[in-house]
Each structure stands twice: as C-alpha cells, then as structure tokens.
Design a protein around this motif. Structure first.
Motif, PDB file in Angstrom:
ATOM      1  N   ILE A 141       5.493  21.499   6.876  1.00 16.01           N
ATOM      2  CA  ILE A 141       4.325  21.436   7.770  1.00 16.01           C
ATOM      3  C   ILE A 141       3.086  21.031   6.993  1.00 16.01           C
ATOM      4  O   ILE A 141       2.330  20.141   7.395  1.00 16.01           O
ATOM      5  CB  ILE A 141       4.116  22.797   8.464  1.00 16.01           C
ATOM      6  CG1 ILE A 141       5.263  23.084   9.430  1.00 16.01           C
ATOM      7  CG2 ILE A 141       2.785  22.815   9.209  1.00 16.01           C
ATOM      8  CD1 ILE A 141       5.282  24.512   9.936  1.00 16.01           C
ATOM      9  N   LEU A 142       2.860  21.673   5.852  1.00 14.79           N
ATOM     10  CA  LEU A 142       1.692  21.342   5.038  1.00 14.79           C
ATOM     11  C   LEU A 142       1.764  19.903   4.534  1.00 14.79           C
ATOM     12  O   LEU A 142       0.747  19.203   4.475  1.00 14.79           O
ATOM     13  CB  LEU A 142       1.586  22.317   3.868  1.00 14.79           C
ATOM     14  CG  LEU A 142       1.316  23.784   4.235  1.00 14.79           C
ATOM     15  CD1 LEU A 142       1.306  24.661   2.990  1.00 14.79           C
ATOM     16  CD2 LEU A 142      -0.010  23.921   4.986  1.00 14.79           C
ATOM     17  N   ALA A 143       2.967  19.448   4.165  1.00 11.34           N
ATOM     18  CA  ALA A 143       3.121  18.072   3.692  1.00 11.34           C
ATOM     19  C   ALA A 143       2.813  17.079   4.802  1.00 11.34           C
ATOM     20  O   ALA A 143       2.170  16.040   4.563  1.00 11.34           O
ATOM     21  CB  ALA A 143       4.544  17.860   3.173  1.00 11.34           C
ATOM     22  N   LEU A 146      -4.328  11.917   4.298  1.00 13.64           N
ATOM     23  CA  LEU A 146      -4.380  10.782   3.376  1.00 13.64           C
ATOM     24  C   LEU A 146      -4.392   9.460   4.130  1.00 13.64           C
ATOM     25  O   LEU A 146      -5.037   8.494   3.705  1.00 13.64           O
ATOM     26  CB  LEU A 146      -3.180  10.839   2.420  1.00 13.64           C
ATOM     27  CG  LEU A 146      -3.143  12.027   1.446  1.00 13.64           C
ATOM     28  CD1 LEU A 146      -1.869  11.991   0.617  1.00 13.64           C
ATOM     29  CD2 LEU A 146      -4.372  12.039   0.555  1.00 13.64           C
ATOM     30  N   GLU A 147      -3.687   9.429   5.268  1.00 22.55           N
ATOM     31  CA  GLU A 147      -3.614   8.198   6.046  1.00 22.55           C
ATOM     32  C   GLU A 147      -4.967   7.826   6.647  1.00 22.55           C
ATOM     33  O   GLU A 147      -5.224   6.656   6.955  1.00 22.55           O
ATOM     34  CB  GLU A 147      -2.561   8.356   7.148  1.00 22.55           C
ATOM     35  CG  GLU A 147      -2.124   7.057   7.795  1.00 22.55           C
ATOM     36  CD  GLU A 147      -2.957   6.736   9.018  1.00 22.55           C
ATOM     37  OE1 GLU A 147      -2.958   5.555   9.440  1.00 22.55           O
ATOM     38  OE2 GLU A 147      -3.597   7.660   9.551  1.00 22.55           O
ATOM     39  N   SER A 148      -5.852   8.810   6.800  1.00 20.87           N
ATOM     40  CA  SER A 148      -7.181   8.543   7.360  1.00 20.87           C
ATOM     41  C   SER A 148      -8.120   7.897   6.352  1.00 20.87           C
ATOM     42  O   SER A 148      -9.200   7.426   6.730  1.00 20.87           O
ATOM     43  CB  SER A 148      -7.793   9.849   7.879  1.00 20.87           C
ATOM     44  OG  SER A 148      -8.055  10.749   6.798  1.00 20.87           O
ATOM     45  N   ILE A 149      -7.757   7.869   5.063  1.00 16.81           N
ATOM     46  CA  ILE A 149      -8.562   7.210   4.035  1.00 16.81           C
ATOM     47  C   ILE A 149      -8.229   5.720   4.049  1.00 16.81           C
ATOM     48  O   ILE A 149      -7.069   5.328   3.857  1.00 16.81           O
ATOM     49  CB  ILE A 149      -8.290   7.819   2.648  1.00 16.81           C
ATOM     50  CG1 ILE A 149      -8.592   9.331   2.670  1.00 16.81           C
ATOM     51  CG2 ILE A 149      -9.124   7.129   1.567  1.00 16.81           C
ATOM     52  CD1 ILE A 149      -8.235  10.041   1.387  1.00 16.81           C
ATOM     53  N   LEU A 207       4.308   3.461   4.239  1.00 17.04           N
ATOM     54  CA  LEU A 207       4.917   4.706   3.756  1.00 17.04           C
ATOM     55  C   LEU A 207       4.463   5.892   4.602  1.00 17.04           C
ATOM     56  O   LEU A 207       5.273   6.733   5.009  1.00 17.04           O
ATOM     57  CB  LEU A 207       4.548   4.929   2.296  1.00 17.04           C
ATOM     58  CG  LEU A 207       5.012   6.255   1.679  1.00 17.04           C
ATOM     59  CD1 LEU A 207       6.538   6.350   1.694  1.00 17.04           C
ATOM     60  CD2 LEU A 207       4.469   6.414   0.264  1.00 17.04           C
ATOM     61  N   PHE A 208       3.163   5.955   4.877  1.00 14.28           N
ATOM     62  CA  PHE A 208       2.639   7.044   5.710  1.00 14.28           C
ATOM     63  C   PHE A 208       3.272   7.012   7.103  1.00 14.28           C
ATOM     64  O   PHE A 208       3.576   8.063   7.678  1.00 14.28           O
ATOM     65  CB  PHE A 208       1.115   6.940   5.824  1.00 14.28           C
ATOM     66  CG  PHE A 208       0.389   7.223   4.540  1.00 14.28           C
ATOM     67  CD1 PHE A 208       0.896   8.142   3.630  1.00 14.28           C
ATOM     68  CD2 PHE A 208      -0.810   6.589   4.244  1.00 14.28           C
ATOM     69  CE1 PHE A 208       0.219   8.417   2.445  1.00 14.28           C
ATOM     70  CE2 PHE A 208      -1.482   6.853   3.069  1.00 14.28           C
ATOM     71  CZ  PHE A 208      -0.967   7.760   2.160  1.00 14.28           C
ATOM     72  N   PHE A 209       3.448   5.811   7.635  1.00 11.71           N
ATOM     73  CA  PHE A 209       4.030   5.663   8.972  1.00 11.71           C
ATOM     74  C   PHE A 209       5.434   6.251   9.016  1.00 11.71           C
ATOM     75  O   PHE A 209       5.754   7.052   9.913  1.00 11.71           O
ATOM     76  CB  PHE A 209       4.055   4.183   9.365  1.00 11.71           C
ATOM     77  CG  PHE A 209       4.755   3.913  10.660  1.00 11.71           C
ATOM     78  CD1 PHE A 209       4.100   4.087  11.864  1.00 11.71           C
ATOM     79  CD2 PHE A 209       6.088   3.491  10.672  1.00 11.71           C
ATOM     80  CE1 PHE A 209       4.763   3.827  13.072  1.00 11.71           C
ATOM     81  CE2 PHE A 209       6.742   3.238  11.867  1.00 11.71           C
ATOM     82  CZ  PHE A 209       6.076   3.411  13.060  1.00 11.71           C
ATOM     83  N   VAL A 219      -2.651  17.439  13.071  1.00 11.11           N
ATOM     84  CA  VAL A 219      -3.187  18.488  12.196  1.00 11.11           C
ATOM     85  C   VAL A 219      -3.026  19.866  12.830  1.00 11.11           C
ATOM     86  O   VAL A 219      -3.106  20.884  12.132  1.00 11.11           O
ATOM     87  CB  VAL A 219      -4.663  18.232  11.859  1.00 11.11           C
ATOM     88  CG1 VAL A 219      -4.818  17.007  10.978  1.00 11.11           C
ATOM     89  CG2 VAL A 219      -5.501  18.094  13.127  1.00 11.11           C
ATOM     90  N   VAL A 220      -2.766  19.898  14.155  1.00 16.16           N
ATOM     91  CA  VAL A 220      -2.534  21.192  14.796  1.00 16.16           C
ATOM     92  C   VAL A 220      -1.259  21.835  14.263  1.00 16.16           C
ATOM     93  O   VAL A 220      -1.031  23.027  14.478  1.00 16.16           O
ATOM     94  CB  VAL A 220      -2.446  21.054  16.338  1.00 16.16           C
ATOM     95  CG1 VAL A 220      -3.745  20.527  16.904  1.00 16.16           C
ATOM     96  CG2 VAL A 220      -1.286  20.160  16.743  1.00 16.16           C
TER      97      VAL A 220
END
Length: 310
Positions: free
Chosen positions: A39-41, A48-51, A61-63, A120-121
């Motif tokens: 969950i935390l990961a 990180l994807e928002s940067i 990779l984020f996708f 993030v919820v």
C-alpha cells in the motif's frame, strides 16, 4: 466495524480467512505486513508520478506499476469476499469501503483520465497496522476523540454560524466603502477577504485602501485573535469530560457523599468507606457480615476469596 467477519465454510475458505483477517500466526502477520508495504509503495508511486521530470523519464514504469498494484489489490479484495460468510456486510463496513475505494481510482482512469491521483486514499488501509502490532488500545483513544467531537458539534456549529454572520456584515460594509480596484468586486469576494482577515492568514491579494476600511480590518484581525481559540477550547473541554467519564464513576460515597472516584476504586478517597454496595466490606467482622446479609435480604454472598476480618 459493527459486524465481525466470519469464514464462509470449513476447509479452504477458513484457512484463507485465518491468513487474511487474523494476525495470530506468522503467516497471517506476514501477509498483513506485506500488504501494508504494498500500500505504501503504491502511494509512493503516485506521488513520484506527479513530479514532471520523473514522469517524463519513468512514466511508462509508473503506469505499469500502478496497474500492477491495482490488479493485486483487486484480487486481494475478491479473495476477501470469497472467504467470508456475508461478503456484502463486509463491503458495507469501514474497512470494506476503504478497500473498495482504494481500487476504484485506477479503474476510473479508463473513462476519466487523471483519476489515478485519488489512489492516495489507499494510505487509509494502513490502519490495519494497529491490529498487526497489537495497538488496538489506540483505536479506543481515537473513539474517545470522535465522541468528544460529536458532543461539541452543536457548540462548534453555533460558533461558526455566528462567525459567518459577523464576517458577512463586515464584508457588506467593506463592499460599500472600498473601491472595486482594491479587489472588493462583490460581497462574496469581500466575505473571502473577511475570512482571511479574521483567521489572521493575510494572503494580501485583497487589501483595503481607505482609512475606514483599514480600521475595520484592524478590528476584524483583533477579533480573530480573541476568538480563534474558542473551537479548540470547546473541543478540549469535551475531551476532558470524556476522559473523566471513562475513568471516574458518578456514584457517590455512601459514607460522606464524595463523588468522582476512579472506576476501580474500592474505598472512598476521603473517608475510607467501602464503595461496592453489592458486596460486604472485607474488613467487617463475622457478626457485622451477618448483619449486612440480613440487611440486604441475604441476596449477596461473600466472595470465596475474601480475606478474613482482622
């Protein structure tokens, strides 16, 4: 959660239930810890994807990581429902709703791009760490705060309603006396200015330019300093009251009438009188015990382990 989850049937479902819903075995505790780490990961991936720079280099990779986490959590929820006797009851519980909300944002991206930021919820799912680490007493402390908040809702609502009326009056006056170039283009904008001034935030985007307006602003800011602590005081009083009710008894001492004894107290703090009127005082002599039993109709008997009177 009002309804405690139960396994659907003996056999495989019961074994799966013990791993997912309990934490008494090393395997079950390991599952919970692995779930919390996942969950935390997943939340970290969204952050990180928002940067912009990282999204440009590692967007693909984020996708795939996000979809991997989503599929894993979807499968986990399906297994949870599979091993339960009443799955719909679980979905209506606090943890069930959180589990469902945790996977919906990514699936919504199929029809609503950008919704993945709502994942993030998922961090709410880490509340299970209280069960894993045997910290459920903190949940009781949380309930105490929630109860105090519920008790103070009416007072806080009345306070904020009064503040809103005060700000509205100040805003209407400022709208009349200040030029539109200063930012007071409407009463709602003036209300925005009043709230910012009353809370002493002071963004500076709307500033009065007339002497009268500046004087009113000073009065409003000083008023904010004087009343901003009122909701905190109301809430704190309710917290103290809840703590006292949880710790102290309202029953008065039969000897001196003193109140506010601790729940587990056996003797009065002031006069030493035995407080439990349902059982005889262990310090009584045998004759006094007979008198006590006769007085109470013989309904209450001595405890077997009561020490002899000395």
């Amino acid at each position: 959660m009002n309804h405690l989850p139960k396994p659907a049937a003996e056999g495989l479902r019961t074994r799966v239930f013990q791993i997912i819903f309990e934490s008494d075995t090393p395997l079950a505790k390991g599952f919970d810890i692995a779930l919390i780490v996942a969950i935390l990961a997943s939340v970290l991936v969204v952050m990180l994807e928002s940067i912009a720079s990282l999204r440009a280099d590692y967007g693909a990779l984020f996708f795939w990581l996000e979809w991997g986490f989503t599929l894993a959590f979807t499968l986990e929820l399906a297994v949870r429902l599979y091993c339960l006797e009443r799955p719909w009851m679980y979905l209506r519980s606090f943890y069930g709703i959180i589990d469902l909300i945790a996977i919906l944002p990514t699936w919504l991206t199929l029809i609503l791009p950008g919704a993945q930021t709502l994942v993030v919820v998922r961090v709410l799912r880490t509340l299970r760490i209280f069960r894993v680490l045997r910290l459920m007493q903190f949940v009781g402390e949380g309930r105490l705060l929630v109860d105090a908040l519920k008790r103070s809702l009416r007072q806080i609502f009345l306070f904020f309603f009064s503040i809103f009326m005060l700000v509205t009056i100040f805003a209407a006056v400022m709208y009349l006396i200040e030029p539109r170039e200063a930012g007071f283009t409407s009463i709602p904008m003036a209300i925005y200015w009043g709230i910012v001034s009353l809370t002493t935030v002071g963004y500076g985007d709307i500033v009065p330019v007339t002497p009268i307006g500046q004087a009113i602003t000073v009065v409003l800011m000083l008023t904010g300093y004087s009343i901003i602590a009122v909701p905190t005081g109301v809430f704190s009083a309710q917290v103290i009251r809840a703590i006292r009710e949880d710790r102290y008894s309202d029953e008065a001492c039969p000897g001196c009438g003193h109140e506010r004894h601790e729940q587990r107290a056996k003797y009065c703090l002031k006069c030493g009188t035995w407080l439990d009127e349902t059982t005889p005082d262990p310090r009584l002599s045998e004759e006094e015990r007979k008198v006590w039993r006769h007085k109470h109709g013989g309904e209450k008997q001595d405890d077997e382990g009561s020490p002899p009177a000395g």
